[in-house]
Design an enzyme around this catalytic site. Structure first.
Site, PDB file in Angstrom:
ATOM      1  N   HIS A 125     -32.045  -9.661  71.114  1.00 10.32           N
ATOM      2  CA  HIS A 125     -32.499  -9.070  72.362  1.00 10.32           C
ATOM      3  C   HIS A 125     -31.395  -8.174  72.905  1.00 10.32           C
ATOM      4  O   HIS A 125     -30.226  -8.559  72.944  1.00 10.32           O
ATOM      5  CB  HIS A 125     -32.831 -10.173  73.366  1.00 10.32           C
ATOM      6  CG  HIS A 125     -32.907  -9.684  74.777  1.00 10.32           C
ATOM      7  ND1 HIS A 125     -33.728  -8.639  75.156  1.00 10.32           N
ATOM      8  CD2 HIS A 125     -32.258 -10.089  75.906  1.00 10.32           C
ATOM      9  CE1 HIS A 125     -33.580  -8.428  76.458  1.00 10.32           C
ATOM     10  NE2 HIS A 125     -32.694  -9.283  76.924  1.00 10.32           N
ATOM     11  N   CYS A 159     -36.897 -12.081  78.986  1.00 14.37           N
ATOM     12  CA  CYS A 159     -36.133 -11.554  77.854  1.00 14.37           C
ATOM     13  C   CYS A 159     -36.502 -12.196  76.521  1.00 14.37           C
ATOM     14  O   CYS A 159     -36.404 -11.560  75.476  1.00 14.37           O
ATOM     15  CB  CYS A 159     -34.638 -11.716  78.110  1.00 14.37           C
ATOM     16  SG  CYS A 159     -34.055 -10.856  79.585  1.00 14.37           S
ATOM     17  N   ASN A 206     -31.657  -2.316  78.670  1.00 16.73           N
ATOM     18  CA  ASN A 206     -32.325  -3.600  78.453  1.00 16.73           C
ATOM     19  C   ASN A 206     -33.785  -3.445  78.856  1.00 16.73           C
ATOM     20  O   ASN A 206     -34.097  -3.270  80.030  1.00 16.73           O
ATOM     21  CB  ASN A 206     -31.637  -4.682  79.301  1.00 16.73           C
ATOM     22  CG  ASN A 206     -32.265  -6.053  79.143  1.00 16.73           C
ATOM     23  OD1 ASN A 206     -33.382  -6.196  78.656  1.00 16.73           O
ATOM     24  ND2 ASN A 206     -31.554  -7.081  79.587  1.00 16.73           N
TER      25      ASN A 206
END
Length: 335
Positions: free
Chosen positions: A262, A114, A292
């Site tokens: 993020h 991530c 995501n």
């Protein structure tokens, strides 16, 4: 000493839209449950045979290079961030070098999940600051959909992730008041297994072990996430690393024109927004549309924010990420 400046941005997502209702046909879930916990309404999944992690990265990179005004012959280095490479080895960086027809420049793969794009930007920034390279291509690309447990058993993770890619060209900037002002990176490996995929891996379960056991209930090759634990750590580390970046440059929260976090969970972004008392115009979220996309989430969101005119010359832009590892970081940019 130089600064590095983002001169071109691009992103690519597959055409195939997968809504929460689509997922409800495969597993015991529903639109309300997913939106309440994540804010996600839909995501993109590839059609098998049409896209790979590399091909999506290449498509995003072509747009970024064209917008940068830098000829592909002048790209000096490639950095590719992903947790979902086409092959166990080699990494996708060299595949991009090949598929874009670049010179025999170096290609580096970043495996920080991530926070991968933030780490990759930091590396590119250092290469440019020292004068070693003038133009660096940075890509974040992920293909999650083919590696998820798309059953009720895996719904806690599988509803969150989507496929896509984003790219940026970083170039030398001699005006030290512009470009990337600083980057800040951290890790806390004691929590590594709280968000992980352990197989296939040389340490615990390699392909030969999986084949030998032939266990239909083996979940080691599906992602695992301790959701509540990750959430609690994320909101703390996001706050810390944003403040760290601001303090390093003698800036205040009020100086932020755009925060691009993020896209892990809309609830995390909203928590950070409220804590820093930022307006909706100061934070960009698109997880609602794409889910995501891990290393691709920041470059996709950054590109969309720029395309929509939400980022202008002179703006202070903050990138921040937290994820598997645990790793986290921030980038402070004067646009």
């Amino acid at each position: 000493m130089y600064h590095s400046k983002i001169t071109g941005l691009g992103y690519y997502v597959p055409d195939n839209v997968v809504t929460n209702d689509d997922l409800a046909k495969k597993m015991d879930t529903n639109d309300e449950w997913i939106q309440e916990r994540t804010g996600i309404q839909e995501r993109r999944h590839i059609i098998r045979g049409e896209d790979t992690t590399t091909s999506m990265g290449v498509k995003a990179a072509k747009i970024a290079i064209e917008r940068s005004g830098v000829a592909k012959e002048d790209i000096d280095f490639v950095i590719f961030a992903t947790l979902s490479p086409d092959y166990y080895f080699p990494g996708p960086g060299v595949l991009v070098q090949r598929d874009l027809g670049l010179r025999t420049v170096g290609a580096l793969d970043v495996r920080n999940q991530c926070s991968g794009f933030v780490y990759a930007i930091s590396i590119a920034d250092q290469y440019i600051k020292t004068g070693m390279y003038k133009n660096v291509l940075v890509i974040g690309s992920e293909l999650h959909s083919t590696g998820l447990d798309m059953t009720t058993r895996g719904r806690g993770v599988s509803v969150i992730f989507g496929d896509g890619a984003g790219a940026a060209v970083l170039s030398r900037e001699e005006d030290l008041t512009k470009g990337i002002l600083s980057t800040h990176l951290h890790s806390e490996g004691q929590h590594a297994e709280e968000l992980s995929l352990v197989a296939p891996g040389m340490g615990k379960r390699w392909v030969t072990d999986i084949i030998a056991d032939n266990d239909p209930n083996d979940e080691s090759y599906y992602p695992y996430m301790n959701g509540q634990f990750v959430f609690k750590n994320a909101v703390v580390r996001f706050s810390e690393v944003i403040n760290e970046g601001l303090q390093a440059n003698n800036l205040q929260v009020s100086d932020i024109n755009m925060l691009v976090p993020h896209q892990a969970n809309l609830r995390i972004s909203q928590f950070i927004q409220q804590k820093f008392r930022l307006t909706d115009d100061q934070v960009f979220n698109n997880i609602q549309k794409y889910g995501n996309t891990t290393a691709a989430s920041i470059p996709i969101a950054l590109t969309e924010a720029w395309e929509q005119g939400k980022i202008k010359s002179g703006d202070l832009v903050v990138l921040a990420a937290f994820g598997s590892g645990f790793t986290w970081g921030s980038v402070i940019i004067r646009w």
